[in-house]
Design a protein around this motif. Structure first.
Motif, PDB file in Angstrom:
ATOM      1  N   GLY A 287       0.828  -1.205   0.000  1.00  0.00           N
ATOM      2  CA  GLY A 287       0.000   0.000   0.000  1.00  0.00           C
ATOM      3  C   GLY A 287       0.854   1.243   0.000  1.00  0.00           C
ATOM      4  N   LEU A 289       0.395   4.140   1.503  1.00  0.00           N
ATOM      5  CA  LEU A 289       0.562   4.825   2.790  1.00  0.00           C
ATOM      6  C   LEU A 289       1.703   4.219   3.597  1.00  0.00           C
ATOM      7  CD1 LEU A 289      -3.026   5.610   4.160  1.00  0.00           C
ATOM      8  CD2 LEU A 289      -1.360   7.169   3.128  1.00  0.00           C
ATOM      9  N   GLN A 311     -11.992  15.370  -2.426  1.00  0.00           N
ATOM     10  CA  GLN A 311     -13.318  15.183  -1.834  1.00  0.00           C
ATOM     11  C   GLN A 311     -14.431  15.772  -2.701  1.00  0.00           C
ATOM     12  OE1 GLN A 311     -12.550  17.074   1.925  1.00  0.00           O
ATOM     13  NE2 GLN A 311     -11.863  15.164   2.927  1.00  0.00           N
ATOM     14  N   GLY A 320      -6.226   4.052  -4.840  1.00  0.00           N
ATOM     15  CA  GLY A 320      -5.786   4.873  -3.722  1.00  0.00           C
ATOM     16  C   GLY A 320      -6.925   5.657  -3.095  1.00  0.00           C
ATOM     17  N   GLY A 321      -6.596   6.853  -2.618  1.00  0.00           N
ATOM     18  CA  GLY A 321      -7.599   7.723  -2.013  1.00  0.00           C
ATOM     19  C   GLY A 321      -7.529   7.809  -0.509  1.00  0.00           C
ATOM     20  N   ASN A 322      -6.744   6.927   0.130  1.00  0.00           N
ATOM     21  CA  ASN A 322      -6.636   6.960   1.589  1.00  0.00           C
ATOM     22  C   ASN A 322      -5.582   7.975   2.029  1.00  0.00           C
ATOM     23  OD1 ASN A 322      -8.516   4.772   2.117  1.00  0.00           O
ATOM     24  ND2 ASN A 322      -6.951   3.450   1.191  1.00  0.00           N
ATOM     25  N   ALA A 323      -5.770   8.511   3.233  1.00  0.00           N
ATOM     26  CA  ALA A 323      -4.876   9.552   3.737  1.00  0.00           C
ATOM     27  C   ALA A 323      -4.496   9.283   5.184  1.00  0.00           C
ATOM     28  CB  ALA A 323      -5.538  10.924   3.622  1.00  0.00           C
ATOM     29  N   ASP A 324      -3.282   9.735   5.531  1.00  0.00           N
ATOM     30  CA  ASP A 324      -2.801   9.709   6.919  1.00  0.00           C
ATOM     31  C   ASP A 324      -2.624  11.161   7.328  1.00  0.00           C
ATOM     32  OD1 ASP A 324      -1.288   9.693   9.253  1.00  0.00           O
ATOM     33  OD2 ASP A 324      -0.145   7.909   8.677  1.00  0.00           O
ATOM     34  N   LEU A 330      -0.893  11.298   1.566  1.00  0.00           N
ATOM     35  CA  LEU A 330      -2.018  10.839   0.762  1.00  0.00           C
ATOM     36  C   LEU A 330      -1.512   9.792  -0.218  1.00  0.00           C
ATOM     37  CD1 LEU A 330      -5.005  11.205  -0.227  1.00  0.00           C
ATOM     38  CD2 LEU A 330      -4.122  12.957  -1.792  1.00  0.00           C
ATOM     39  N   GLU A 331      -2.271   8.704  -0.340  1.00  0.00           N
ATOM     40  CA  GLU A 331      -1.881   7.674  -1.299  1.00  0.00           C
ATOM     41  C   GLU A 331      -1.825   8.258  -2.720  1.00  0.00           C
ATOM     42  OE1 GLU A 331      -3.322   3.303  -0.015  1.00  0.00           O
ATOM     43  OE2 GLU A 331      -4.939   4.690  -0.522  1.00  0.00           O
ATOM     44  N   THR A 333      -3.117   8.479  -5.971  1.00  0.00           N
ATOM     45  CA  THR A 333      -4.540   8.253  -6.217  1.00  0.00           C
ATOM     46  C   THR A 333      -4.869   8.512  -7.685  1.00  0.00           C
ATOM     47  OG1 THR A 333      -5.092   8.864  -3.944  1.00  0.00           O
ATOM     48  CG2 THR A 333      -6.859   9.019  -5.574  1.00  0.00           C
TER      49      THR A 333
END
Length: 508
Positions: A287, A289, A311, A320-324, A330-331, A333
């Motif tokens: 992944g 992240l 968003q 992707g699309g996931n964030a920390d 941010l992945e 994406t």
């Protein structure tokens, strides 16, 4: 070595530093080529001795991977600094134009001299704070220009390290680093410089250009823009996907030449997405992240700006699309079915998001690009020479790259340059030197030529007119006349050429 955080430079220090640079330039020591080479060598040692420290500072500022720090920043400037040392004599050699000019003037020694412009200011960005700050400095040193360097206030660890090292390795009477933000830049822009080199966003670029215009100052702007990718339908789509995704992941998309969106034929969009997924899984098996190979966004403001674009998109997030949030990461994406007017197409993304825009054909792609500001780069993936030519002839951009992304920065002989909204002027390698050099034309007309030149003096007579006007405007034009001003050029060339001028009643 890890430098401590350096406080902002006081405004009173700015005028003092400017005055010091002017005195150093007037002293003439920068005219000594051996002195310039010595300072270039110190810059090379600065990079060679401290590349680990630069890796650490870039990681602390925004998580840049050590490999990207080496091959994209310190290593590039180091190699080009050595190139400047080895080629400076050739770069500075005057150009004798006597064999290129009208024979009448060849004895007057028409020459181009390479002359230093004078004190310059370099305003660097956050996304490549070593490359885009110290490479222009290399050019200024080679050109014999003292310089104020203003690194980004967002990369505080790297900027502090640049401040410490420049004052340690280089002559502080000629090269100074100013720390700070808007207040310091505003004050610096009120001073008179011989040249300003700014790399950053268009909004601040306009402010810099306006300030330079008020002072009649030469300025180079390296800005950005939304760099499009045009995908042909008959490409090796897996290779194209890897190269495009790689270009997007570099520095988490925070690069002015990062591919921003892909204009793909509608009927191969899903096939392209499949290839992107394959490449994404190869690049980030655990992944994006968790990957140590990708960094974060520079600060909270930029992070939430990029997140807001994602968003509000009406496209479909397919990779992707996931964030920390804690790490501002941010992945990488990918969003497909992005339509004109979408949040991802309003402004430069400057983050790890790739928008995929389906189009009917290349004509629709070209029409879309033409309707938007000029980008810093256009990327074309095609093996069809006619397709490549069509894109080249129907787009305007700083650079045009076929079948890859981002890689052009590694070729020292190619300048980084914008056009229109993406900036103007040239940077990179020798072009960094030429940015700060004035090509000064010169002639030396000997006294012995006076008997031949005295006819030019008044009072003018008929003899003066006859001798000095002889042959002017009588040379045969190499192409035919065209009564139809809208006719095709090839059609004109195919027509019968007009008779010689002496057969048309033109006085000889």
């Amino acid at each position: 070595m890890q430098a401590n955080i350096v406080p902002d430079t006081s405004l009173s220090e700015l005028t003092q530093a400017h005055a010091t640079l002017k005195r150093s330039f007037r002293s003439g020591k920068l005219r000594d080529i051996s002195y310039r080479k010595l300072q270039l060598a110190q810059l090379a040692y600065l990079l060679q001795d401290n590349y680990i420290a630069f890796q650490e500072s870039l990681a602390r500022d925004f998580g840049k991977h050590p490999l990207e720090a080496n091959i994209g920043e310190t290593g590039v400037v180091f190699e080009r600094t050595l190139d400047a040392i080895n080629n400076l004599d050739k770069w500075l050699a005057s150009e004798d134009l006597s064999h290129e000019t009208n024979p009448m003037f060849s004895g007057f020694k028409p020459t181009l001299f390479k002359q230093s412009r004078g004190p310059v200011m370099i305003i660097g960005p956050f996304n490549a704070p070593i490359l885009l700050t110290l490479q222009p400095l290399m050019g200024a040193i080679a050109a014999g220009c003292p310089a104020i360097i203003k690194p980004s206030d967002l990369t505080i660890h790297t900027s502090s390290l640049i401040h410490t090292l420049v004052h340690k390795y280089l002559d502080s009477d000629c090269y100074r680093v100013v720390m700070g933000g808007v207040e310091q830049v505003t004050a610096l822009l009120q001073l008179k410089w011989s040249s300003i080199c700014y790399t950053g966003g268009a909004q601040v670029g306009k402010i810099v250009a306006l300030a330079a215009a008020k002072q009649m100052t030469h300025v180079t702007l390296e800005l950005g823009g939304k760099c499009p990718v045009i995908l042909d339908s008959n490409v090796d789509i897996d290779t194209a996907a890897r190269r495009i995704l790689w270009g997007k992941m570099i520095n988490a998309g925070q690069v002015c030449i990062s591919p921003d969106y892909v204009l793909t034929p509608r009927h191969i969009q899903d096939k392209f997405i499949t290839s992107l997924k394959k490449a994404w899984n190869e690049f980030f098996p655990d992944g994006a992240l968790k990957s140590p190979d990708t960094g974060g966004i520079i600060n909270d403001r930029h992070f939430y700006r990029v997140l807001s674009m994602l968003q509000h998109t009406k496209g479909e997030i397919v990779i992707g699309g996931n964030a920390d949030v804690k790490r501002r990461k941010l992945e990488v994406t990918v969003v497909k079915d992005v339509q004109p007017g979408d949040s991802l197409l309003d402004d430069e993304i400057f983050g790890p998001i790739l928008a995929v825009v389906p189009v009917s054909d290349v004509d629709e792609a070209l029409e879309y690009i033409e309707g938007n500001p000029e980008p810093l780069a256009v990327y074309v993936f095609s093996q069809d020479e006619a397709f490549k030519t069509k894109v080249r002839e129907n787009t305007i951009s700083g650079s045009l790259i076929y079948n890859d992304t981002f890689f052009q920065l590694n070729v020292a002989q190619l300048p980084v340059t914008g056009i229109g909204a993406s900036g103007y002027g040239y940077q990179g390698g020798k072009y960094a030197f030429e940015t700060f050099i004035h090509q000064r034309p010169s002639m030396d007309v000997p006294v012995e030529a006076e008997p031949h030149l005295s006819i030019r003096y008044p009072p003018y007579t008929q003899t003066t007119y006859d001798v000095l006007s002889q042959g002017l405007l009588q040379t045969e034009v190499p192409l035919p006349r065209c009564q139809d001003k809208l006719a095709n050029g090839k059609d004109l060339l195919a027509r019968e050429a007009p008779p010689p001028s002496h057969q048309r009643g033109v006085p000889s």
